[in-house]
Motif scaffolding. Sequence first.
Motif, short mmCIF file in Angstrom:
data_model
loop_
_atom_site.label_atom_id
_atom_site.label_comp_id
_atom_site.label_asym_id
_atom_site.label_seq_id
_atom_site.Cartn_x
_atom_site.Cartn_y
_atom_site.Cartn_z
N GLY A 6 0.81 -1.21 0.00
CA GLY A 6 0.00 0.00 0.00
C GLY A 6 0.85 1.26 0.00
N ALA A 7 0.21 2.39 -0.22
CA ALA A 7 0.92 3.67 -0.28
C ALA A 7 1.41 4.08 1.10
N ASP A 8 2.55 4.79 1.12
CA ASP A 8 3.14 5.20 2.39
C ASP A 8 2.16 6.04 3.22
N ASP A 9 1.52 7.02 2.60
CA ASP A 9 0.61 7.90 3.32
C ASP A 9 -0.58 7.12 3.89
N TYR A 10 -1.10 6.20 3.10
CA TYR A 10 -2.22 5.39 3.56
C TYR A 10 -1.82 4.54 4.77
N ASN A 11 -0.65 3.92 4.69
CA ASN A 11 -0.18 3.07 5.80
C ASN A 11 0.04 3.89 7.07
N LEU A 12 0.56 5.11 6.90
CA LEU A 12 0.78 5.96 8.07
C LEU A 12 -0.56 6.32 8.71
N GLU A 13 -1.53 6.66 7.88
CA GLU A 13 -2.86 7.02 8.40
C GLU A 13 -3.54 5.82 9.06
N LEU A 14 -3.42 4.64 8.44
CA LEU A 14 -4.05 3.44 8.98
C LEU A 14 -3.41 3.05 10.32
N SER A 15 -2.09 3.13 10.40
CA SER A 15 -1.41 2.75 11.64
C SER A 15 -1.79 3.69 12.78
N GLN A 16 -1.96 4.99 12.46
CA GLN A 16 -2.37 5.94 13.49
C GLN A 16 -3.80 5.64 13.95
N ALA A 17 -4.68 5.34 13.01
CA ALA A 17 -6.07 5.04 13.36
C ALA A 17 -6.16 3.79 14.22
N ARG A 18 -5.33 2.81 13.93
CA ARG A 18 -5.35 1.58 14.72
C ARG A 18 -4.77 1.80 16.12
N ALA A 19 -3.71 2.58 16.22
CA ALA A 19 -3.17 2.92 17.54
C ALA A 19 -4.20 3.71 18.34
N ASP A 20 -4.90 4.62 17.69
CA ASP A 20 -5.95 5.39 18.35
C ASP A 20 -7.07 4.47 18.84
N ALA A 21 -7.41 3.46 18.05
CA ALA A 21 -8.48 2.54 18.43
C ALA A 21 -8.10 1.73 19.68
N VAL A 22 -6.85 1.30 19.75
CA VAL A 22 -6.38 0.57 20.93
C VAL A 22 -6.41 1.49 22.15
N ARG A 23 -5.95 2.71 21.97
CA ARG A 23 -5.98 3.68 23.07
C ARG A 23 -7.42 3.89 23.56
N ALA A 24 -8.34 4.04 22.63
CA ALA A 24 -9.74 4.24 23.00
C ALA A 24 -10.28 3.05 23.78
N TYR A 25 -9.86 1.84 23.42
CA TYR A 25 -10.31 0.63 24.14
C TYR A 25 -9.83 0.69 25.58
N LEU A 26 -8.55 1.01 25.79
CA LEU A 26 -8.00 1.07 27.15
C LEU A 26 -8.68 2.16 27.97
N VAL A 27 -8.93 3.30 27.34
CA VAL A 27 -9.61 4.39 28.05
C VAL A 27 -11.03 3.97 28.44
N SER A 28 -11.70 3.25 27.56
CA SER A 28 -13.07 2.78 27.85
C SER A 28 -13.10 1.82 29.03
N LYS A 29 -11.96 1.18 29.32
CA LYS A 29 -11.85 0.25 30.44
C LYS A 29 -11.34 0.93 31.70
N GLY A 30 -11.14 2.25 31.64
CA GLY A 30 -10.78 2.98 32.85
C GLY A 30 -9.36 3.48 32.96
N VAL A 31 -8.51 3.22 31.96
CA VAL A 31 -7.15 3.74 31.99
C VAL A 31 -7.18 5.24 31.71
N SER A 32 -6.42 6.01 32.47
CA SER A 32 -6.42 7.47 32.32
C SER A 32 -5.91 7.88 30.95
N GLU A 33 -6.59 8.85 30.33
CA GLU A 33 -6.19 9.31 29.01
C GLU A 33 -4.78 9.88 29.01
N ASP A 34 -4.40 10.58 30.09
CA ASP A 34 -3.08 11.20 30.10
C ASP A 34 -1.95 10.20 30.34
#
Length: 282
Positions: free
Chosen positions: A219-247
């Motif tokens: 895939g294209a470099d820009d697309y992969n960078l955007e996808l990897s960020q979205a996936r990291a954000d999704a994991v972060r959102a999961y942990l926050v939803s379980k009570g881990v502090s956002e900061d």
Amino acid sequence: MLAIRSGTLCASVLVLALLGACDAPPPGMPAPEAAATNSPDCVTLAEGLYEFNDGQFLAVSAATLALSGASGWEGEMQTAFTGAGFPWMGLKVRDRVATLIGTAPSADAKAAALSVGEAAIAAHPEAGRAGLIVVDAISVEGGERGVGESLALLADTGASLESCQRAFTDTMAGRNVTFESGNARISPVSARLLDAVTGVATLCSQFVVEIGGHTDSRGADDYNLELSQARADAVRAYLVSKGVSEDALLSVGYGETAPLNPAPTPEAYDQNRRTEFKVIAR
């Protein structure tokens, strides 16, 4: 703050840290000797609740204390597990994390025990209010290890930067967060893995955890960078939803810039498409 001289507390006592300093004792307490103020044995703690266990101060939450003490809580659950036909299953409680432990005689026995364990914890009147994260650390005799095995060890040894990083690394070894193809939606099959990761992050709340998303080279470099960020954000959102502090959480997308294996093969693609966790001192 609370100044504690080494050797003055025994294992398994709970301490409420008060405002002050090593040279300013809490009200009603005698002033320490001058030599003690600058002693290397003088430990300054941030305001909060701590358990002094095996020579270490371990932070605990009010929710943990609401469970009538770890020993009583674990004893009640052990009785329930034994009565349900699973005497080999136990429980470790630390902060908001309840880790089911033991060695099951078969995969079917493990699945049944997990169901019983989760139901028993959910039905406990105080546990429900505490918002516990239930993690699978049950191994199968001669088979797979429980995904929360490293978390259970961390609960015993206490959280340092090194032990927290080791717990994340060992938890993810041979495992990966699974997403739907081409997007950042987390697959339900990754729930138990992410619950174990959430448990580690909870016990290591004094540190910041970087969640790194990586893609393979297709895939294209820009697309992969955007996808990897979205996936990291999704994991972060999961942990926050379980009570881990956002900061306490950072999410960073690396795209295809840090491959583990540069070969253009399916095996290399699988290795490079991953989520990593890095522990950082505040």
